[in-house]
Scaffold this motif. Sequence first.
Motif, PDB file in Angstrom:
ATOM      1  N   GLU A   1     127.612-104.855 -24.654  1.00  0.00           N
ATOM      2  CA  GLU A   1     127.574-104.678 -26.102  1.00  0.00           C
ATOM      3  C   GLU A   1     126.242-104.048 -26.488  1.00  0.00           C
ATOM      4  O   GLU A   1     125.241-104.204 -25.786  1.00  0.00           O
ATOM      5  N   PHE A   2     126.238-103.325 -27.586  1.00  0.00           N
ATOM      6  CA  PHE A   2     125.004-102.717 -28.067  1.00  0.00           C
ATOM      7  C   PHE A   2     124.184-103.760 -28.813  1.00  0.00           C
ATOM      8  O   PHE A   2     124.725-104.590 -29.552  1.00  0.00           O
ATOM      9  N   ASN A   3     122.872-103.707 -28.605  1.00  0.00           N
ATOM     10  CA  ASN A   3     121.977-104.626 -29.303  1.00  0.00           C
ATOM     11  C   ASN A   3     120.611-103.962 -29.401  1.00  0.00           C
ATOM     12  O   ASN A   3     119.960-103.709 -28.383  1.00  0.00           O
TER      13      ASN A   3
ATOM     14  N   SER B   1     116.597-105.624 -24.808  1.00  0.00           N
ATOM     15  CA  SER B   1     116.480-104.495 -23.887  1.00  0.00           C
ATOM     16  C   SER B   1     117.738-104.337 -23.040  1.00  0.00           C
ATOM     17  O   SER B   1     118.429-105.329 -22.765  1.00  0.00           O
ATOM     18  N   PRO B   2     118.041-103.106 -22.615  1.00  0.00           N
ATOM     19  CA  PRO B   2     119.218-102.885 -21.765  1.00  0.00           C
ATOM     20  C   PRO B   2     119.170-103.756 -20.513  1.00  0.00           C
ATOM     21  O   PRO B   2     118.104-104.016 -19.955  1.00  0.00           O
ATOM     22  N   ASN B   3     120.345-104.206 -20.082  1.00  0.00           N
ATOM     23  CA  ASN B   3     120.531-105.041 -18.894  1.00  0.00           C
ATOM     24  C   ASN B   3     120.018-106.474 -19.056  1.00  0.00           C
ATOM     25  O   ASN B   3     119.984-107.228 -18.085  1.00  0.00           O
ATOM     26  N   MET B   4     119.636-106.838 -20.271  1.00  0.00           N
ATOM     27  CA  MET B   4     119.261-108.223 -20.542  1.00  0.00           C
ATOM     28  C   MET B   4     120.437-108.918 -21.240  1.00  0.00           C
ATOM     29  O   MET B   4     121.258-108.277 -21.893  1.00  0.00           O
TER      30      MET B   4
ATOM     31  N   GLY C   1     121.314-101.757 -25.147  1.00  0.00           N
ATOM     32  CA  GLY C   1     120.303-101.185 -26.020  1.00  0.00           C
ATOM     33  C   GLY C   1     120.909-100.792 -27.359  1.00  0.00           C
ATOM     34  O   GLY C   1     121.977-101.261 -27.757  1.00  0.00           O
ATOM     35  N   ALA C   2     120.208 -99.928 -28.066  1.00  0.00           N
ATOM     36  CA  ALA C   2     120.680 -99.481 -29.380  1.00  0.00           C
ATOM     37  C   ALA C   2     122.002 -98.719 -29.240  1.00  0.00           C
ATOM     38  O   ALA C   2     122.267 -98.075 -28.219  1.00  0.00           O
TER      39      ALA C   2
ATOM     40  N   ALA D   1     134.711 -92.497 -27.007  1.00  0.00           N
ATOM     41  CA  ALA D   1     133.923 -93.250 -26.035  1.00  0.00           C
ATOM     42  C   ALA D   1     132.452 -93.138 -26.412  1.00  0.00           C
ATOM     43  O   ALA D   1     132.043 -92.150 -27.045  1.00  0.00           O
ATOM     44  N   TRP D   2     131.676 -94.149 -26.037  1.00  0.00           N
ATOM     45  CA  TRP D   2     130.262 -94.113 -26.367  1.00  0.00           C
ATOM     46  C   TRP D   2     129.500 -93.236 -25.389  1.00  0.00           C
ATOM     47  O   TRP D   2     129.872 -93.097 -24.224  1.00  0.00           O
TER      48      TRP D   2
END
Length: 649
Positions: free
Chosen positions: A462-464, A468-471, A496-497, A550-551
């Motif tokens: 999911e985007f957040n 940080s990515p992979n967390m 990530g964003a 797709a993202w």
Amino acid sequence: MMIDRILNGKYKLIAKIGEGGMANVYKAISIPDGMYVAVKILKPEYSNDNEFIRRFKAEAKAAASLDHPNIVAIRDVGMEEDIHYIVMEYVEGITLKEYISRKGILLWSEAAEIAIQICSALQEAHDHGIVHRDIKPHNILYTEEKTAKVTDFGIARAASVATITMAGSTIGSVHYFSPEQARGGFTDEKSDIYSLGITLYEMVTGRVPFEGENLVSVALKHLQAEPMEPSKMFDSIPASMNDIIMKAIKKDPRLRYSSAGEMLSDLRRVIVEPRISFVKFIKPQDLGDTVRLDNIPAEGPQTGNGGAELLAKSKGNKRKNKKMKDSTMIWIIAVVCILIMLGGAGITLATILGTGKDRGESFTLSNYVGMSYQEVMDELDEKYQVTAKVIYKFDERYEDGKIIAQNPAAGKKIRMGGFTEVELTVSQGEQRVKIPQLSFADYRDGEARLTELGLVPVIYDEFNATVSPNMVTRTYPAANKSVKAGAQVILYRSRGAESRSIRVPNLIGKTLDEAKRELEKLKLKTGDILPSDGDKQYIEDQFPAAGEEAWENSKVNLYLKKLPQATPVPQIRTDSLVIELDEDEKYDENVDLKITILFPEVSVPLIYKEETVARSKFPLTTEVNFTNRAGTVVTVELDGKKVLQRVYN
């Protein structure tokens, strides 16, 4: 109102930061040097107990002599009016109990590092003749720098010998008591080792080994029950780590580590040699004369660190002199007083004094399966003076505390007051696991932690923008929720964003290289390519489909056209069989002939030929044809009797 009060002109109290069974803790400023300190102030009910105060001051001053990085330093002991206090260094952190609650279960290596620090502190104290007597996660502070500091050295000893009015504060301690403390017997450095072992057990499993409906039932388990080994709950715990814990919590003090230093040595070794089994256990038979722990007499009417006297029992043995009788009666009265104060914890005067039944008499064991183990243990003890050994096991078929099995079985006769021990297997109910807090952890560490707990991690992206990515952003179910062992837990992994949306192109009919180039141009990635041995010159399907959104940087799976498979041509083997009549057998004019073929991959033979042949045609030559497979067996029978068999390789 204590806030803003200045004690003896030296310590200004600025905030209340904790409360225990015997004292309140305040953050304060040391006026002479401007440093923060922690001030522990005894509660009023202890301030009027002169014997408690005397011991408290003596023990606190002795503990003040300890200088160790893993011991909370005592800086001052004082009194103002009716306020008695000790001043300690101020430690920024939380208790180890809070840390365990937040994480659920600690990795064994992290638990070992913490235990090394606690053990080092105990070694320092024991070398100075000081025994803590109340080691538990609540009395260990843990800082952000991963430093463990043992606190309450002075107050623990004073509390253990001064007064029975502190029973209410034993609720947290009884889970960490040593058996000798639970009996109200003599305690020394090995009691601290036992309590550290229980604390280490809780760190690696997320639970204490013994739970119960009340203080008495928990204390009984310290005396009678065998804990489930941590490595049987979690395969990831090395055998040596498991052995260190199990040696530390042996019921007989003589079977434990001889000193904190010996245990410290093993803890340091398990960090570097986790897969080597090196812990040396002491065998009971090597100790000489063996005395059952529950029959060792108590060392007089001492309270044994609050609530320990709950289990000191006398079976009503006759005393030969009046002095011993008087001492025993004082002890019994003290126990009964405590039981009344605790609201009738379940031990009666008859339990303490014994029933007086003839110990030579036999009785028949009932069927205890499905019953409350506590009721059964009370019955065995009170009616028959028989000891029960409890083994705990998770079993969702039975409620927590119900008996699953017994040994000896129902209907067996055993002698009252004899040495036969009844083994009760007790259900802990359905095994449930508390989900740890994994937010902001690397998702791979989160996967490992969940797997270690016996859960099944499932990764969702999911985007957040804030993680940080992979967390890990969160879990479902949420942290601290309790789930069934083996349940799936969703780990949401941050990407990530949020990225921009891209329309997926049509890749069907293109070659694999063409598709990869087009995806790269649109900032999409090539996902799985299936089958791996497909025709790379023709894409037959794709996912997501052409035209879907797709993202950015997401994957598109490609499905290749399958290459035609060559059909293997089986090899046929032909063999000529010469069949002769058995000279020892008598045959009629016509003989029943049967030929079977047994292929290696089946268990039932195939009937190849079955017919009636005139006896005059023998010897008979015939051919058999079959698919050539190693291990094939051809058998010939005449009138139901085997006359020829061949195995082909």
